[in-house]
Design a protein around this motif. Structure first.
Motif, mmCIF file in Angstrom:
data_model
loop_
_atom_site.group_PDB
_atom_site.id
_atom_site.type_symbol
_atom_site.label_atom_id
_atom_site.label_comp_id
_atom_site.label_asym_id
_atom_site.label_seq_id
_atom_site.Cartn_x
_atom_site.Cartn_y
_atom_site.Cartn_z
ATOM 1 N N TYR A 51 0.824 -1.207 0.000
ATOM 2 C CA TYR A 51 0.000 0.000 0.000
ATOM 3 C C TYR A 51 0.859 1.257 0.000
ATOM 4 N N ILE A 52 1.980 1.226 0.705
ATOM 5 C CA ILE A 52 2.869 2.382 0.738
ATOM 6 C C ILE A 52 3.448 2.641 -0.649
ATOM 7 N N LYS A 56 -1.026 4.525 -1.353
ATOM 8 C CA LYS A 56 -2.339 4.494 -0.706
ATOM 9 C C LYS A 56 -2.208 4.680 0.805
ATOM 10 N N VAL A 57 -1.014 4.475 1.326
ATOM 11 C CA VAL A 57 -0.689 4.819 2.714
ATOM 12 C C VAL A 57 0.457 5.814 2.636
ATOM 13 N N PHE A 58 0.153 7.079 2.985
ATOM 14 C CA PHE A 58 1.171 8.121 2.807
ATOM 15 C C PHE A 58 1.139 9.190 3.902
ATOM 16 N N ASN A 59 0.137 9.145 4.791
ATOM 17 C CA ASN A 59 0.088 10.105 5.903
ATOM 18 C C ASN A 59 -0.637 9.450 7.076
ATOM 19 N N GLU A 61 -3.647 9.814 8.306
ATOM 20 C CA GLU A 61 -5.035 9.417 8.057
ATOM 21 C C GLU A 61 -5.107 8.107 7.276
ATOM 22 N N THR A 62 -4.313 7.995 6.210
ATOM 23 C CA THR A 62 -4.353 6.764 5.415
ATOM 24 C C THR A 62 -3.732 5.600 6.185
ATOM 25 N N LEU A 63 -2.740 5.884 7.019
ATOM 26 C CA LEU A 63 -2.153 4.837 7.860
ATOM 27 C C LEU A 63 -3.186 4.305 8.854
ATOM 28 N N LEU A 64 -3.945 5.205 9.474
ATOM 29 C CA LEU A 64 -4.971 4.784 10.429
ATOM 30 C C LEU A 64 -6.075 3.983 9.736
ATOM 31 N N THR A 65 -6.407 4.343 8.511
ATOM 32 C CA THR A 65 -7.396 3.573 7.758
ATOM 33 C C THR A 65 -6.905 2.141 7.560
ATOM 34 N N TYR A 66 -5.631 2.009 7.159
ATOM 35 C CA TYR A 66 -5.051 0.675 6.988
ATOM 36 C C TYR A 66 -5.055 -0.089 8.311
ATOM 37 N N CYS A 67 -4.582 0.553 9.370
ATOM 38 C CA CYS A 67 -4.454 -0.121 10.665
ATOM 39 C C CYS A 67 -5.809 -0.529 11.232
ATOM 40 N N ARG A 191 9.024 4.507 9.550
ATOM 41 C CA ARG A 191 10.279 4.336 8.812
ATOM 42 C C ARG A 191 10.061 4.275 7.304
ATOM 43 N N ALA A 192 8.985 3.633 6.884
ATOM 44 C CA ALA A 192 8.833 3.305 5.471
ATOM 45 C C ALA A 192 8.177 4.400 4.639
#
Length: 250
Positions: A51-52, A56-59, A61-67, A191-192
């Protein structure tokens, strides 16, 4: 991915649970969940790196959606139930026989090869590291069974066994397992992506109530509820091994 509902943002919808835990147990939990505790969590993204790379995971908000997707729809219907079932199996019987079957079920439920291998590697490293720190004949017997290939030794099963043998309540076992699983992902995303450490800290703070909610839901779930409702993450895990470059193993 998981869309946060209004109920999920309302702290009043999270059951207020008071848990009593010994200071020695609290310190022990802090010890095994320290970022320096060597179980290899920092090498696994469980599909998040796909996703990174697809941006699709870049901040935050998108990280929290994934998690939240991973927590509510994957762990909540998978590893979380296996932690609970392992703990409850030992509460009813000190035999490892049911745990062998449970471990095999856990293995079969993980369709993506990388996710399955990640769970195995973390579980076996967890056992290697934590068993010498405990005075538990049962944990030692389980470690021996895994080494002799009588069991796979998936992380969720081994964690449930560890929690029970150390006298941790089921509520504590589930909450700590969920928290550590999600916190590790967020640390890896810092990190990523990359994200700042402050962003990571804020993301963990925002998902704490989700960990509590899912732990409460898992208590009422059984093996009949085991499923993987995060198909996008499962596909991302399968795709991960074919990425041009990778920071993580899974």
């Amino acid at each position: 991915m998981y869309k946060q509902k209004n109920a999920s943002t309302n702290h009043s919808n999270t059951k207020d649970t008071t848990i009593t835990i010994k200071m020695s147990q609290l310190l022990q939990l802090m010890h095994i969940h320290d970022s320096a505790f060597p179980i290899g969590a920092y090498t696994h993204s469980f599909g998040m790196e796909t996703y990174i790379q697809k941006e699709k995971v870049f901040n935050k908000e998108t990280l929290l959606t994934y998690c939240r997707t991973y927590l509510h729809e994957n762990i909540g219907f998978g590893d979380g139930i296996f932690v609970k079932e392992a703990w409850q199996s030992l509460a009813h019987s000190s035999s490892l026989l049911d745990l062998y079957e449970l471990d095999s079920f856990c293995h079969a439920q993980k369709l993506a090869k990388e996710s399955r291998q990640g769970s195995l590697k973390m579980g076996r490293q967890f056992l290697e590291t934590v068993e010498p720190l405990c005075s538990s004949a049962l944990l030692t017997e389980w470690k021996k069974a895994v080494k002799e290939q009588k069991a796979y030794g998936h992380h969720a099963i081994s964690y449930g066994i560890y929690a029970y043998t150390q006298g941790l309540s089921l509520d504590v076992a589930l909450s700590s397992f969920l928290y550590s699983s999600i916190a590790s992902l967020i640390h890896n995303a810092v990190r990523a992506v990359p994200l700042g450490q402050t962003t990571g800290v804020h993301a963990i703070k925002e998902i704490l109530s989700d960990c509590e909610q899912v732990a409460a839901l898992i208590i009422d779930r059984t093996l009949d509820d085991v499923s993987n409702q995060a198909i996008g993450i499962e596909l991302a895990s399968m795709e991960h091994e074919f990425l041009f470059s990778r920071l993580f193993i899974s």
